[in-house]
Design a protein around this motif. Sequence first.
Motif, PDB file in Angstrom:
ATOM      1  N   ASN A  18      41.720  64.595  58.037  1.00  0.00           N
ATOM      2  CA  ASN A  18      40.724  64.308  59.079  1.00  0.00           C
ATOM      3  C   ASN A  18      40.040  65.618  59.489  1.00  0.00           C
ATOM      4  O   ASN A  18      40.369  66.697  58.973  1.00  0.00           O
ATOM      5  N   ALA A  19      39.097  65.537  60.420  1.00  0.00           N
ATOM      6  CA  ALA A  19      38.275  66.689  60.803  1.00  0.00           C
ATOM      7  C   ALA A  19      39.088  67.868  61.327  1.00  0.00           C
ATOM      8  O   ALA A  19      38.767  69.022  61.048  1.00  0.00           O
ATOM      9  N   SER A  62      34.637  55.609  46.399  1.00  0.00           N
ATOM     10  CA  SER A  62      33.384  54.884  46.613  1.00  0.00           C
ATOM     11  C   SER A  62      33.622  53.375  46.644  1.00  0.00           C
ATOM     12  O   SER A  62      33.121  52.678  47.529  1.00  0.00           O
ATOM     13  N   SER A  66      33.688  52.880  50.371  1.00  0.00           N
ATOM     14  CA  SER A  66      32.237  53.101  50.469  1.00  0.00           C
ATOM     15  C   SER A  66      31.948  54.490  51.038  1.00  0.00           C
ATOM     16  O   SER A  66      31.104  54.669  51.912  1.00  0.00           O
ATOM     17  N   ALA A  67      32.699  55.469  50.540  1.00  0.00           N
ATOM     18  CA  ALA A  67      32.559  56.853  50.999  1.00  0.00           C
ATOM     19  C   ALA A  67      32.424  57.771  49.793  1.00  0.00           C
ATOM     20  O   ALA A  67      32.679  57.374  48.660  1.00  0.00           O
ATOM     21  N   THR A  68      32.021  59.011  50.065  1.00  0.00           N
ATOM     22  CA  THR A  68      31.998  60.040  49.032  1.00  0.00           C
ATOM     23  C   THR A  68      33.041  61.092  49.406  1.00  0.00           C
ATOM     24  O   THR A  68      33.506  61.157  50.547  1.00  0.00           O
ATOM     25  N   CYS A  99      37.434  65.966  51.656  1.00  0.00           N
ATOM     26  CA  CYS A  99      37.091  65.248  52.894  1.00  0.00           C
ATOM     27  C   CYS A  99      36.261  64.014  52.584  1.00  0.00           C
ATOM     28  O   CYS A  99      35.391  64.037  51.713  1.00  0.00           O
ATOM     29  N   LEU A 100      36.524  62.944  53.316  1.00  0.00           N
ATOM     30  CA  LEU A 100      35.786  61.695  53.161  1.00  0.00           C
ATOM     31  C   LEU A 100      34.527  61.714  54.015  1.00  0.00           C
ATOM     32  O   LEU A 100      34.549  62.160  55.157  1.00  0.00           O
ATOM     33  N   ASP A 101      33.420  61.212  53.442  1.00  0.00           N
ATOM     34  CA  ASP A 101      32.172  61.092  54.177  1.00  0.00           C
ATOM     35  C   ASP A 101      31.579  59.718  53.911  1.00  0.00           C
ATOM     36  O   ASP A 101      31.157  59.454  52.781  1.00  0.00           O
ATOM     37  N   PRO A 102      31.570  58.844  54.905  1.00  0.00           N
ATOM     38  CA  PRO A 102      32.091  59.046  56.263  1.00  0.00           C
ATOM     39  C   PRO A 102      33.611  58.897  56.293  1.00  0.00           C
ATOM     40  O   PRO A 102      34.207  58.288  55.409  1.00  0.00           O
ATOM     41  N   GLN A 103      34.203  59.465  57.327  1.00  0.00           N
ATOM     42  CA  GLN A 103      35.645  59.318  57.512  1.00  0.00           C
ATOM     43  C   GLN A 103      35.954  57.931  58.064  1.00  0.00           C
ATOM     44  O   GLN A 103      35.160  57.374  58.832  1.00  0.00           O
ATOM     45  N   ALA A 105      37.434  55.090  60.481  1.00  0.00           N
ATOM     46  CA  ALA A 105      37.614  55.067  61.937  1.00  0.00           C
ATOM     47  C   ALA A 105      39.074  55.330  62.285  1.00  0.00           C
ATOM     48  O   ALA A 105      39.977  55.111  61.469  1.00  0.00           O
TER      49      ALA A 105
END
Length: 147
Positions: A18-19, A62, A66-68, A99-103, A105
Amino acid sequence: MSIDRSRIRVKAMLIAPNADGSAHAVSRNAPTVENPGGYHRLIGGGVELGETHSDAVRREVSEELSATVLDLRYLGVVENIFQIGGEVGHEIVFVYTGCLDPQPADRGATLTESDGSVVPVVWRPFDEGGEQLPVYPAEAMRLLETV
């Protein structure tokens, strides 16, 4: 969809912090005979024929979230021999961090498996002092010690 466990599978999985770097994203899987409380699994999945393991981890993230993946970094490989539902499984797992984008929730996040099933995604603390559920592949977390 039934999984054929009669052969060794090749996988690519991600340790996604996480961040603030205090936890990483994992799926929370249903109870099994071996893990009656359920278990956590790193994000990722199978490497397809003709696909590199780095491309596989990007594709799996992905498809499932649904993240990069940003700042993808290879950590190493682990061999995972396990039992699930009374069946022996055997995997060679290429492990990455990024890191996941978007992370996902903090609460209510999910991922979609290849069979269409929806599985919760949770943030597992790196400091596992109070964690009750095992994480698989277990050996993958040791690769962080070498970074």
